[in-house]
Motif scaffolding. Structure first.
Motif, PDB file in Angstrom:
ATOM      1  N   GLU A 193       0.807  -1.218   0.000  1.00  0.00           N
ATOM      2  CA  GLU A 193       0.000   0.000   0.000  1.00  0.00           C
ATOM      3  C   GLU A 193       0.841   1.269   0.000  1.00  0.00           C
ATOM      4  O   GLU A 193       0.535   2.238  -0.706  1.00  0.00           O
ATOM      5  CB  GLU A 193      -0.936  -0.008   1.216  1.00  0.00           C
ATOM      6  CG  GLU A 193      -1.898   1.161   1.261  1.00  0.00           C
ATOM      7  CD  GLU A 193      -2.852   1.086   2.438  1.00  0.00           C
ATOM      8  OE1 GLU A 193      -3.626   2.049   2.620  1.00  0.00           O
ATOM      9  OE2 GLU A 193      -2.827   0.075   3.167  1.00  0.00           O
ATOM     10  N   LEU A 196       2.379   1.975  -3.410  1.00  0.00           N
ATOM     11  CA  LEU A 196       1.365   2.477  -4.338  1.00  0.00           C
ATOM     12  C   LEU A 196       0.998   3.927  -4.022  1.00  0.00           C
ATOM     13  O   LEU A 196       0.891   4.758  -4.940  1.00  0.00           O
ATOM     14  CB  LEU A 196       0.114   1.597  -4.287  1.00  0.00           C
ATOM     15  CG  LEU A 196      -1.020   2.054  -5.213  1.00  0.00           C
ATOM     16  CD1 LEU A 196      -0.599   1.970  -6.675  1.00  0.00           C
ATOM     17  CD2 LEU A 196      -2.285   1.231  -4.972  1.00  0.00           C
ATOM     18  N   LYS A 197       0.816   4.259  -2.746  1.00  0.00           N
ATOM     19  CA  LYS A 197       0.450   5.629  -2.379  1.00  0.00           C
ATOM     20  C   LYS A 197       1.505   6.625  -2.845  1.00  0.00           C
ATOM     21  O   LYS A 197       1.184   7.667  -3.437  1.00  0.00           O
ATOM     22  CB  LYS A 197       0.273   5.734  -0.857  1.00  0.00           C
ATOM     23  CG  LYS A 197      -1.062   5.231  -0.342  1.00  0.00           C
ATOM     24  CD  LYS A 197      -1.178   5.474   1.160  1.00  0.00           C
ATOM     25  CE  LYS A 197      -2.545   5.098   1.679  1.00  0.00           C
ATOM     26  NZ  LYS A 197      -2.667   5.326   3.150  1.00  0.00           N
ATOM     27  N   ILE A 216      -5.494  -0.463 -10.981  1.00  0.00           N
ATOM     28  CA  ILE A 216      -4.427  -1.072 -10.184  1.00  0.00           C
ATOM     29  C   ILE A 216      -4.616  -2.576 -10.025  1.00  0.00           C
ATOM     30  O   ILE A 216      -5.694  -3.044  -9.673  1.00  0.00           O
ATOM     31  CB  ILE A 216      -4.356  -0.399  -8.786  1.00  0.00           C
ATOM     32  CG1 ILE A 216      -4.213   1.126  -8.943  1.00  0.00           C
ATOM     33  CG2 ILE A 216      -3.201  -0.980  -7.978  1.00  0.00           C
ATOM     34  CD1 ILE A 216      -3.011   1.571  -9.751  1.00  0.00           C
ATOM     35  N   TYR A 268      -7.565   1.436  -1.468  1.00  0.00           N
ATOM     36  CA  TYR A 268      -7.059   1.952  -2.739  1.00  0.00           C
ATOM     37  C   TYR A 268      -8.066   2.880  -3.406  1.00  0.00           C
ATOM     38  O   TYR A 268      -7.681   3.779  -4.163  1.00  0.00           O
ATOM     39  CB  TYR A 268      -6.717   0.791  -3.679  1.00  0.00           C
ATOM     40  CG  TYR A 268      -5.472   0.013  -3.315  1.00  0.00           C
ATOM     41  CD1 TYR A 268      -4.784   0.266  -2.125  1.00  0.00           C
ATOM     42  CD2 TYR A 268      -4.984  -0.992  -4.127  1.00  0.00           C
ATOM     43  CE1 TYR A 268      -3.655  -0.455  -1.776  1.00  0.00           C
ATOM     44  CE2 TYR A 268      -3.836  -1.712  -3.795  1.00  0.00           C
ATOM     45  CZ  TYR A 268      -3.182  -1.448  -2.616  1.00  0.00           C
ATOM     46  OH  TYR A 268      -2.058  -2.155  -2.282  1.00  0.00           O
ATOM     47  N   VAL A 274      -6.338   6.709  -8.640  1.00  0.00           N
ATOM     48  CA  VAL A 274      -6.713   5.307  -8.858  1.00  0.00           C
ATOM     49  C   VAL A 274      -8.146   5.273  -9.388  1.00  0.00           C
ATOM     50  O   VAL A 274      -9.080   5.690  -8.708  1.00  0.00           O
ATOM     51  CB  VAL A 274      -6.596   4.479  -7.559  1.00  0.00           C
ATOM     52  CG1 VAL A 274      -7.150   3.075  -7.786  1.00  0.00           C
ATOM     53  CG2 VAL A 274      -5.145   4.408  -7.107  1.00  0.00           C
TER      54      VAL A 274
END
Length: 296
Positions: A193, A196-197, A216, A268, A274
């Protein structure tokens, strides 16, 4: 014919795409039996193109079967098996068979498949493949200049892999793909996570997410053993140890994998940039349907 996937994204709907692999069968019912659980759940279903560098039913035929049963396909195109003439023919053929979305990929190398003596074509690289599809769409002609009647209006996708970026990351490869025609990206598995952030934060700052949609990649981890295998053998995969430990210490590893996938999606969805989730997993269509059903 227009892409419903594109239309949903343009309306800022959070989308779910899934993935299926063509069967080792010449029976179209086999295709439907494995994907029918995704109908009316997934916004579109990717059809892999010779995944693992192994022969299966034609990806184009499989995508057409999905379209016949009102399941919108995303047809994956690799550079490995066809020259530019065959690719251009399949692009037009796909559109004629109601396949509105394509994903342009490099494709697995034959040395990793079960027929390593096969010859790779690679007449086009990934960027050239994207440009070919885009030019057909925009110019209504082949690269040679010959005109095309009723040219396709593809929704063109490319692949991406979220990773731990450095300060000098400029997203040049993504921009190059966008300039070559990419309108959406589907990413490799992104189970970390924080990675991705940070990745999406940078893409937002660079304005990349204003130019293309990002869907994603996630999936249902079936077991701690499979998670460790993925970390070791699949490029760009980083499943955090805390997730692996949680699965390993659960009473039912697959159910815990589904629960983790659902929890990650919920988080997400809150990350700026996203636009959706792409759920992958070989022969895991029913598990994927189970995950999406939590959000419908």
């Amino acid at each position: 014919m227009k892409s419903k996937l594109r239309n949903s994204l343009q309306k800022n709907k959070f989308v779910f795409t899934a993935e299926t692999s063509p069967p080792d069968s010449g029976n179209k019912d086999t295709v439907i039996n494995q994907v029918i659980c995704l109908k009316n759940l997934a916004d579109a279903v990717n059809v892999t193109d010779g995944a693992g560098a192994k022969s299966h039913m034609s990806a184009l035929a499989t995508a057409a079967i999905l379209a016949q049963h009102e399941i919108e396909p995303v047809l994956q195109f690799t550079t490995r098996d066809r020259n530019r003439i065959a690719i251009q023919g399949d692009l037009l053929g796909g559109w004629a068979l109601n396949v509105p979305n394509i994903l342009c990929l490099y494709g697995d190398e034959v040395k990793g498949g079960d027929q390593p003596e096969a010859k790779e074509v690679r007449d086009l690289d990934t960027i050239s493949l994207l440009k070919t599809a885009h030019d057909i769409k925009i110019n209504h002609s082949y690269p040679s200049g010959r005109k095309i009647d009723d040219a396709p209006n593809f929704f063109i996708g490319g692949a991406d892999t979220p990773f731990e970026i450095k300060d000098d990351f400029d997203a040049a490869n993504l921009v190059k793909k966008i300039n070559s025609g990419v309108e959406f990206f589907q990413t490799q598995y992104a189970f970390d996570e924080m990675i991705l952030k940070n990745y999406m934060l940078k893409l937002n700052k660079l304005g990349v997410t204003d130019k293309a949609y990002f869907i994603i990649g996630l999936g249902v981890i079936k077991s701690a053993k499979s998670a460790r295998w993925m970390n070791k053998n699949l490029f760009g995969i980083n499943i955090p140890e805390q997730i692996i430990n949680r699965i390993e210490n659960s009473n039912n590893e697959k159910l815990e994998g589904i629960k983790i996938c659902v929890e990650l999606i919920e988080r997400y969805k809150l990350i700026s940039g996203v636009s959706g989730i792409h759920l992958m997993g070989y022969k895991q269509e029913e598990d994927i349907a189970s995950v999406i059903s939590n959000f419908k």
